[in-house]
Every structure is written in C-alpha cells, then in structure tokens.
Design a protein around this motif. Sequence first.
Motif, PDB file in Angstrom:
ATOM      1  N   UNK A 239      48.949 -51.005  24.571  1.00  0.00           N
ATOM      2  CA  UNK A 239      49.776 -52.206  24.678  1.00  0.00           C
ATOM      3  C   UNK A 239      49.349 -53.098  25.838  1.00  0.00           C
ATOM      4  N   UNK A 240      48.736 -52.523  26.874  1.00  0.00           N
ATOM      5  CA  UNK A 240      48.227 -53.336  27.987  1.00  0.00           C
ATOM      6  C   UNK A 240      47.041 -54.175  27.521  1.00  0.00           C
ATOM      7  N   UNK A 241      46.137 -53.570  26.737  1.00  0.00           N
ATOM      8  CA  UNK A 241      45.044 -54.346  26.159  1.00  0.00           C
ATOM      9  C   UNK A 241      45.576 -55.449  25.260  1.00  0.00           C
ATOM     10  N   UNK A 242      46.630 -55.142  24.520  1.00  0.00           N
ATOM     11  CA  UNK A 242      47.221 -56.146  23.628  1.00  0.00           C
ATOM     12  C   UNK A 242      47.707 -57.353  24.422  1.00  0.00           C
ATOM     13  N   UNK A 243      48.355 -57.136  25.557  1.00  0.00           N
ATOM     14  CA  UNK A 243      48.837 -58.246  26.380  1.00  0.00           C
ATOM     15  C   UNK A 243      47.656 -59.066  26.903  1.00  0.00           C
ATOM     16  N   UNK A 244      46.612 -58.384  27.371  1.00  0.00           N
ATOM     17  CA  UNK A 244      45.475 -59.088  27.960  1.00  0.00           C
ATOM     18  C   UNK A 244      44.749 -59.944  26.934  1.00  0.00           C
ATOM     19  N   UNK A 245      44.446 -59.374  25.773  1.00  0.00           N
ATOM     20  CA  UNK A 245      43.666 -60.125  24.783  1.00  0.00           C
ATOM     21  C   UNK A 245      44.501 -61.189  24.081  1.00  0.00           C
ATOM     22  N   UNK A 246      45.789 -60.987  23.966  1.00  0.00           N
ATOM     23  CA  UNK A 246      46.629 -62.054  23.421  1.00  0.00           C
ATOM     24  C   UNK A 246      46.614 -63.261  24.342  1.00  0.00           C
ATOM     25  N   UNK A 247      46.670 -63.027  25.639  1.00  0.00           N
ATOM     26  CA  UNK A 247      46.623 -64.123  26.613  1.00  0.00           C
ATOM     27  C   UNK A 247      45.338 -64.937  26.472  1.00  0.00           C
ATOM     28  N   UNK A 248      44.242 -64.287  26.130  1.00  0.00           N
ATOM     29  CA  UNK A 248      42.947 -64.976  26.050  1.00  0.00           C
ATOM     30  C   UNK A 248      42.685 -65.547  24.664  1.00  0.00           C
TER      31      UNK A 248
ATOM     32  N   UNK B 100      58.054 -49.342  34.999  1.00  0.00           N
ATOM     33  CA  UNK B 100      56.998 -50.347  34.905  1.00  0.00           C
ATOM     34  C   UNK B 100      56.609 -50.601  33.455  1.00  0.00           C
ATOM     35  N   UNK B 101      56.551 -49.544  32.642  1.00  0.00           N
ATOM     36  CA  UNK B 101      56.192 -49.717  31.233  1.00  0.00           C
ATOM     37  C   UNK B 101      57.243 -50.537  30.503  1.00  0.00           C
ATOM     38  N   UNK B 102      58.521 -50.280  30.775  1.00  0.00           N
ATOM     39  CA  UNK B 102      59.598 -51.043  30.143  1.00  0.00           C
ATOM     40  C   UNK B 102      59.569 -52.492  30.602  1.00  0.00           C
ATOM     41  N   UNK B 103      59.323 -52.713  31.893  1.00  0.00           N
ATOM     42  CA  UNK B 103      59.263 -54.083  32.411  1.00  0.00           C
ATOM     43  C   UNK B 103      58.099 -54.856  31.790  1.00  0.00           C
ATOM     44  N   UNK B 104      56.944 -54.214  31.662  1.00  0.00           N
ATOM     45  CA  UNK B 104      55.801 -54.874  31.032  1.00  0.00           C
ATOM     46  C   UNK B 104      56.116 -55.228  29.583  1.00  0.00           C
ATOM     47  N   UNK B 105      56.732 -54.302  28.849  1.00  0.00           N
ATOM     48  CA  UNK B 105      57.088 -54.558  27.456  1.00  0.00           C
ATOM     49  C   UNK B 105      58.111 -55.687  27.351  1.00  0.00           C
ATOM     50  N   UNK B 106      59.103 -55.683  28.224  1.00  0.00           N
ATOM     51  CA  UNK B 106      60.149 -56.705  28.173  1.00  0.00           C
ATOM     52  C   UNK B 106      59.572 -58.097  28.452  1.00  0.00           C
ATOM     53  N   UNK B 107      58.719 -58.223  29.466  1.00  0.00           N
ATOM     54  CA  UNK B 107      58.131 -59.525  29.786  1.00  0.00           C
ATOM     55  C   UNK B 107      57.215 -60.002  28.660  1.00  0.00           C
ATOM     56  N   UNK B 108      56.455 -59.079  28.090  1.00  0.00           N
ATOM     57  CA  UNK B 108      55.573 -59.466  26.984  1.00  0.00           C
ATOM     58  C   UNK B 108      56.376 -59.876  25.766  1.00  0.00           C
ATOM     59  N   UNK B 109      57.484 -59.185  25.491  1.00  0.00           N
ATOM     60  CA  UNK B 109      58.333 -59.551  24.355  1.00  0.00           C
ATOM     61  C   UNK B 109      58.935 -60.941  24.541  1.00  0.00           C
ATOM     62  N   UNK B 110      59.141 -61.346  25.785  1.00  0.00           N
ATOM     63  CA  UNK B 110      59.653 -62.686  26.086  1.00  0.00           C
ATOM     64  C   UNK B 110      58.533 -63.715  26.210  1.00  0.00           C
ATOM     65  N   UNK B 111      57.296 -63.312  25.837  1.00  0.00           N
ATOM     66  CA  UNK B 111      56.113 -64.180  25.913  1.00  0.00           C
ATOM     67  C   UNK B 111      55.781 -64.595  27.347  1.00  0.00           C
ATOM     68  N   UNK B 112      56.139 -63.772  28.307  1.00  0.00           N
ATOM     69  CA  UNK B 112      55.781 -64.011  29.704  1.00  0.00           C
ATOM     70  C   UNK B 112      54.622 -63.081  30.046  1.00  0.00           C
ATOM     71  N   UNK B 113      53.462 -63.379  29.442  1.00  0.00           N
ATOM     72  CA  UNK B 113      52.333 -62.469  29.534  1.00  0.00           C
ATOM     73  C   UNK B 113      51.764 -62.386  30.942  1.00  0.00           C
ATOM     74  N   UNK B 114      51.748 -63.508  31.669  1.00  0.00           N
ATOM     75  CA  UNK B 114      51.219 -63.448  33.031  1.00  0.00           C
ATOM     76  C   UNK B 114      52.084 -62.532  33.900  1.00  0.00           C
ATOM     77  N   UNK B 115      53.393 -62.557  33.656  1.00  0.00           N
ATOM     78  CA  UNK B 115      54.270 -61.656  34.386  1.00  0.00           C
ATOM     79  C   UNK B 115      54.053 -60.209  33.995  1.00  0.00           C
TER      80      UNK B 115
END
Length: 549
Positions: free
Chosen positions: A106-115, A506-521
């Motif tokens: 899921x971390x890779x997913x956040x990074x590549x979605x941002x790009x 940290x995993x929940x916080x990363x998932x929550x921010x990504x679900x809100x489309x706050x990928x940089x966060x």
Amino acid sequence: MIATVLRSRQRIGVLGLLAWLAAGLCLVPMVAVLLAAFSGGTDLLQHLLQTVLWGYTANTLLLVVIVAISTAAIGTGTAWLVTMTRFPGVRLLEIALVLPLAFPAYVLAYAYTHVLDHPGIVQATLRDMMGWGPRDYWFPEIRSLGGAAIMLSLVLYPYVYLLARAAFLQQSAGAFLAARSLGASGVGAFFKVSLPMARPAIAGGVLLAVMETIADFGTVAYFGVQTFATGIYSSWISFENRATAAQLAFCLLLFALFLATLERTQRGRAKFHSTGKHHAALPRKTLSGWRSFGAFVLCALPVTFGALLPIVILFEMGLRSEQNLFSPRYIDFIVNSLTLASIAALVTVMAAIVIGYYQRLMPGGASNVAGYIARLGYAVPGGVIAVGLLVPIAAFDNRLDAWMRATFDISTGLLISGSIWILVAAYVVRFMAAALNAYEGGQSTLHANMDAAARTLGETRFGTLRRVHLPILRPSLFTALLIVFVDVMKELPATLIMRPFDFDTLAVQAYRLAADERLTGAAVPSLVIVAVGLIPVILLCHRIGRHKN
C-alpha cells in the motif's frame, strides 16, 4: 529417583499445557469464523451473491494469477542471472534485489499514484509538452486491478528470488554440464535441468506471495478493487453485519488453507539428490557487451521500481506535506505503533519458544499437531483473524456486561474487545509461524548431546532452556523478534478492524490520509514504516553478502 521423574513429567505437562494454549489461540479465529458463518443469517450474503460476490471472486482470482506469474518470472529470472552469470554490479544487485521486502504494497500504491495519476507529474508533463487536453490522450490507469497487481508483484517477488537463489546455489554442476555436453544450449539446459530441479522451491515462494496477495487490504482498498478482503471490511464496518463478514471470511479462509497445504507440500518436496560424492557448484558465465548490459538492466529494474524510486518519491512528498512528525499527535501514532509491535513481538516469541521447546522434549504426536496448528495463522488474512477473534470475544463481553448489570448494576463495557490485548492476540496468531521458523532454525543447530550433558551436570529441563539454549539461540531469537516487530508495524486490516477507539497507528494514519486523497501527508507515516522495515532487510542483505558461493 522416582520423585525426580514425576517432577520432570509434571513440568513437561505444564509446558505442554502452555504450548497447547498458544496453539489453541491460533485455532480460535478459524473455529469462530466457521461457527459464525453457519449460524448467521444469509439475507445480506444472498444480496451480495446477486450483486458483487462474483466480482469479489473474479477479482481475487485474477489478482492471484497475475501476481503468481509476475513474481515467478521476476524472482526466478533475477535469481538465475545473479547466480549463474557475472556482469558489472552483480554482487551489489544480488543483495539489493531483497530491498523491496521492506515495503508494504500500500505504500508503493500511494507513491506511484502521486506520480502517475491524472494530476501527477508524469501526465502533467506530457500535457504541457504535447499541448494535450484531458481527453486528448490515453494513459494506463494506476488505480486498477492491474495497478494493484504490479504493486504487489514489486514487493512480493523477493519471496521467490530468495528461495530460487538458494535452490540454484545448492544444485550440483553435474546434470547441467551433462545437458550441455549432449548439445543443449545454456538456456536450454536451464529450462530442461536447472529449472525443474528448483521448481519446488520456486513454487513455495510463489505460494507465499499468493497468500500475501489474498491477505492484502490496503492496496486493493485504495485502488478501488473489490476483493474478499475489502468485502469483509465493508460488511463489518459499513454494513455492520457480523454474520456476513464471517461468511465472506470463511470463503477466504478455505482458499488460504488450501494454499497453505500446497505450500507445505511443495516445501516438503523441495529437495534433490546429488549423483556424485562431491558437490560442484554450477559454473558462472561471464557476460559482455549487450548481454552484460541487458542482465544489469533486468536485475536493476525490480530494485529501482520496487525500492529506490518509491523512497525518492515518498521523501519528496514528505518534504511538501504539512505533517509534522514531531507533533504530539504523531508522537502518539509512533508510540502506539511501537507499543503494539514490541508487546506483540515479545509475546509471540515467548509462545514460539514454548511450542518449539515442547516439540524438542516430546517429539511426535501431540507436539507436532500443536506446532502445525500454530503455523496455520500465517495463511490466514488479517481480516479473517480479526473477525474470528472479535465474534466470540465480543459475545463474551456482552454477556459479562449484561450479567454485571443485572447482578451488581455495574457496566463492564467492552472489557476485552475494547482493549489492545485482543489486537495483540491477533498479531500473535498472524505471525506465530514466522517466530517459530526463526526459533526452530536456530534450535536445529543444537545437538541432542548438549541437552544430555546439561542434565548430567544437574540441570533441569527448564534450566537447560534458560542457561544453555537461550544464550546460544540469542541471534535466532533476535531475528524472530525483529521479523514480528516489523510485520506488526506494517499490518493494516486487523488493526483497522480491531483497534481500540482513538488508538491509531502509523499504518492506520497512512491509510486514512490516503483515503482522503492527502497523499503527500500519507508519505510521512509511510516513510517511518519503510525505515523500520529496512532494518531486518538490511540484516538479511548483510547475511547474503557474507555468503561465499
């Protein structure tokens, strides 16, 4: 003498009881899911069957097939190249190919979605350079089943790589050279001799990757791919229907146990016998020119896209985010994550010691069954374990609260299911196999004569464990602690379902921010998770680097 024997049997009885308690904990989620699946209503399940259940099945199976083929190709191909050929950078690459293991998918997913997403730098640059409008071009959709399969393949291929590399290193040159002498080319000898000999190990690695795939929640949920993992979470949280969640979990459990049986069978067959007295290593071929460049590129691509590029992207995202890693809120996330991971690692390794030592003292029969049951958890997705533990424990909490209200007019609330201990129990079930494998790997080096010598000198069985085994097994125990610690830091589905109120990691916080489309966060907690995950991977890389072929 008789009294000593009786005391020894009594101690073994206590040890066996503790071992079976630990193994029983691993069996509870599966039994609970089975009972809840057949005792709950089927109204919502019938509705899901008419609407999305076939989609869950098709998406899960398609994801499994793509990841299996991809990891087999990448892991086997790179393992063969770094084992059988010489080219510039091969020593560095044979170590670096393990690095993607540190990344949750899921971390890779956040990074590549941002790009790669529509507003990302890649598509924005293409539009600026070509003068295109939003509908003037086609670009592959990263948020898709194919995108999820790529993310999972990039982080899971090291399972196949490590097992395939070990299998190739153990092969003798005799059969390979015989094939070459009979006219087979190097590629032909690989496909006709080396690959079939390594096939059990490769199949074992692929099945491990597949089991991680069906357990994944963060990647498929973020990409909007409807699988059994997302269906379980939706039924539990969105629809608040525990019975349907249990029924979906039961379907996924059957598939996971089937894969676990296959993996164990393949692991048992992962052996071959040399035809000669002396083991001769397979000859390495020195590559030059375009072959050397091609081999370097093929081995460097998985490392680049699976580790190096995501680190650069996440670091750049983190610098532009408004998340303060040292704020009180983030300190709480870090403390919560470290607390859960530390407690779970200690409890899991202690349980693994109990089960492993019980198997050593009383081999066969009951101890082997306890060890097998304890290992089942690694095949069970976190969401299934969460449902399996919450169903019986929540029922117990509710009945206890009702009795206390009726008897003493006191409400106990969610005494167990609202605490971190049920979450720790889920982690113990999920990662017991990893701790057991690490412990037993070290224990196998202890000769039985050491136990006999210690007993002759007057040590009890538990004294032998404490004063002889544990000091010698310190590296293996440290490895087990580290593996479980990092796995807990990365774990998402069970944590999402079972965490106490206002207790985020940290995993929940990363998932929550990504679900809100706050990928940089989301990059900030993701970087911390990756940094922690790199620790055991670096140790593994160091071990590979010290290995002399």
